[in-house]
Scaffold this motif. Structure first.
Motif, PDB file in Angstrom:
ATOM      1  N   ASP A 306      26.618   6.530  -6.447  1.00 45.06           N
ATOM      2  CA  ASP A 306      25.823   5.315  -6.287  1.00 45.06           C
ATOM      3  C   ASP A 306      26.381   4.138  -7.076  1.00 45.06           C
ATOM      4  N   CYS A 307      27.552   4.321  -7.725  1.00 40.79           N
ATOM      5  CA  CYS A 307      28.176   3.203  -8.441  1.00 40.79           C
ATOM      6  C   CYS A 307      28.667   2.153  -7.439  1.00 40.79           C
ATOM      7  N   CYS A 312      34.845   3.517 -10.251  1.00 41.63           N
ATOM      8  CA  CYS A 312      34.163   3.110 -11.480  1.00 41.63           C
ATOM      9  C   CYS A 312      34.510   4.054 -12.630  1.00 41.63           C
ATOM     10  N   ALA A 313      34.812   3.468 -13.802  1.00 45.58           N
ATOM     11  CA  ALA A 313      35.128   4.256 -14.989  1.00 45.58           C
ATOM     12  C   ALA A 313      33.892   4.544 -15.828  1.00 45.58           C
ATOM     13  N   HIS A 314      32.740   4.043 -15.410  1.00 49.26           N
ATOM     14  CA  HIS A 314      31.460   4.301 -16.091  1.00 49.26           C
ATOM     15  C   HIS A 314      31.496   3.780 -17.532  1.00 49.26           C
ATOM     16  N   GLN A 315      32.060   2.592 -17.669  1.00 52.23           N
ATOM     17  CA  GLN A 315      32.111   1.992 -19.004  1.00 52.23           C
ATOM     18  C   GLN A 315      31.363   0.660 -18.998  1.00 52.23           C
ATOM     19  N   ALA A 324      23.623   3.314 -16.022  1.00 52.60           N
ATOM     20  CA  ALA A 324      22.194   3.057 -15.855  1.00 52.60           C
ATOM     21  C   ALA A 324      21.383   4.304 -16.198  1.00 52.60           C
ATOM     22  N   ALA A 325      21.882   5.479 -15.819  1.00 53.39           N
ATOM     23  CA  ALA A 325      21.191   6.729 -16.136  1.00 53.39           C
ATOM     24  C   ALA A 325      21.165   6.979 -17.636  1.00 53.39           C
ATOM     25  N   GLY A 329      17.804   7.056 -20.171  1.00 52.84           N
ATOM     26  CA  GLY A 329      17.538   8.327 -20.828  1.00 52.84           C
ATOM     27  C   GLY A 329      17.612   9.522 -19.904  1.00 52.84           C
ATOM     28  N   ALA A 330      18.034   9.308 -18.656  1.00 50.92           N
ATOM     29  CA  ALA A 330      18.136  10.411 -17.704  1.00 50.92           C
ATOM     30  C   ALA A 330      19.396  11.240 -17.912  1.00 50.92           C
ATOM     31  N   LEU A 331      20.405  10.633 -18.519  1.00 51.45           N
ATOM     32  CA  LEU A 331      21.676  11.321 -18.796  1.00 51.45           C
ATOM     33  C   LEU A 331      21.985  11.169 -20.282  1.00 51.45           C
ATOM     34  N   PRO A 332      22.128  12.272 -21.029  1.00 49.06           N
ATOM     35  CA  PRO A 332      22.469  12.159 -22.448  1.00 49.06           C
ATOM     36  C   PRO A 332      23.828  11.473 -22.634  1.00 49.06           C
TER      37      PRO A 332
END
Length: 384
Positions: A306-307, A312-315, A324-325, A329-332
């Motif tokens: 969904d990025c 996406c490097a998720h940074q 966003a997760a 707080g959905a992803l530690p």
């Protein structure tokens, strides 16, 4: 006439009956070690040359113990010493050895492996090291005598998935956590780091969970992996019902132990199946384990769909569903940090042996640098 079922001249009813009788005798003798019809088909060309099948139970300084139809034999590996360390004889391998009568007997070839647990060596030559071959289940032993190292569990799980076998996390010394609420909390922590993987708390002292663990490895081959002091040899003895493996007490100060197992040994379980006990692992480097890393962090891979950007490097990218997760707080955040770390390490290992991967790694570094600079520019403009 010879009475040896492996003797090509044996059998009173002609070549076909003789051949079938030999095959049946071999199957009956080797079935407890994992021999099946597929292995027999793979071995057929070597049987025609008069060689004998067997499974490697232990390797030590160029020699190995082979579980052959006539019993355990000692064989030299001189003729199967390749330049590629990934093709050396390893515990769990199925091999073809000289028939009885040779002194010494030699391993002549290895049958193609179905699975292999591989880690990178600590050397600077970027080599892989096979710890066990032809395993069905990777048992990752983690001691509850010390704080759980979730990052290490994730690392071993990545290699476990990459091996082609099924990983299982075994929380040993569960008797040291008598409070069921605390134990359940530790199990949940491990499960969070091991999506889709069974997490079994066991105790060799009280017998807790041993029946479940025995059922997991029954009929196949399991390999026990973990640090010194994790209780692997004690657990192996409990599953065997005998003191086959030497054990030593772990230090109270840090729960670590000395290497009581110095070689990788294949043991036959009384309830069916085999178990490979291994020395304690200090370092566990990844070795071309990209798909294994993705499997361990499957929830991140799911979120990444969904990025906004497919690469996406998720940074700091805008529209990053993974970040966003984390924010929600959905992803530690620890999981994301561990994911990044293992991805970087795996890319580095692959790049050391693959020129194309090195070019791609440099290109990716430049791309991420540009994204980071652009994000910083947007922030500055917003403040202005």
């Amino acid at each position: 006439m010879s009475s040896n079922p492996l003797d090509p001249s044996a059998g009173p009813s002609g070549p076909s009956a003789s051949s079938d009788g030999r095959a049946d005798a071999v199957h009956a003798a080797l079935a407890p070690y994992g021999w099946d019809r597929d292995w027999a088909d793979a071995f057929a060309p070597y049987a025609a040359r008069g060689l004998v099948p067997g499974r490697v139970a232990r390797v030590d300084r160029g020699l190995c113990d082979v579980l052959a139809p006539e019993g355990t034999v000692r064989a030299d590996t001189e003729f199967v010493v390749p330049r590629d360390p990934m093709k050396v004889v390893c515990t769990g391998d199925w091999v073809a050895v000289d028939p009885a009568g040779g002194d010494p007997r030699y391993v002549r070839t290895l049958l193609p492996r179905r699975t292999a647990f591989v880690r990178s060596t600590s050397s600077k030559r970027s080599e892989g090291q096979i710890l066990a071959a032809n395993v069905d289940t990777v048992l990752i032993a983690v001691s509850l005598a010390v704080e759980l190292d979730l990052g290490r569990i994730e690392r071993l799980l990545a290699l476990g998935w990459e091996s082609g076998a099924r990983p299982v996390v075994v929380l040993t010394k569960a008797d040291l956590v008598p409070d069921p609420v605390t134990l359940a909390h530790l199990v949940r922590d491990a499960e969070t780091s091991a999506p889709g993987v069974p997490v079994l708390p066991v105790s060799a002292t009280t017998g807790q969970g041993l029946d479940v663990l025995a059922a997991v490895v029954a009929g196949g081959t399991g390999v026990l992996l973990g640090q010194s002091g994790a209780g692997k040899s004690t657990l192996a003895n409990a599953l065997l019902g005998t003191e086959a493996q030497a054990v030593q007490a772990a230090r109270d100060v840090d729960g670590k132990g000395r290497h009581t197992t110095t070689t990788r040994n294949l043991l036959v379980l009384p309830g069916g199946g085999t178990l490979i006990d291994t020395p304690g692992l200090r370092g566990v480097g990844l070795w071309d384990a990209g798909s294994g890393v993705d499997q361990v962090f499957s929830e991140i891979e799911e979120l990444a769909r969904d990025c906004r950007f497919h690469d996406c490097a998720h940074q700091s990218e805008p529209g990053c569903a993974v970040q966003a997760a984390v924010d929600e707080g959905a992803l530690p955040e620890r999981r994301l940090d561990s994911f990044r770390k293992l991805q970087r390490e795996n890319r580095y290992i692959v790049a050391k042996t693959d020129a194309r991967a090195r070019v791609e790694m440099r290109r990716e570094g430049r791309r991420r640098g540009m994204i980071g600079r652009a994000a910083q520019q947007v922030k500055r403009e917003g403040r202005g």
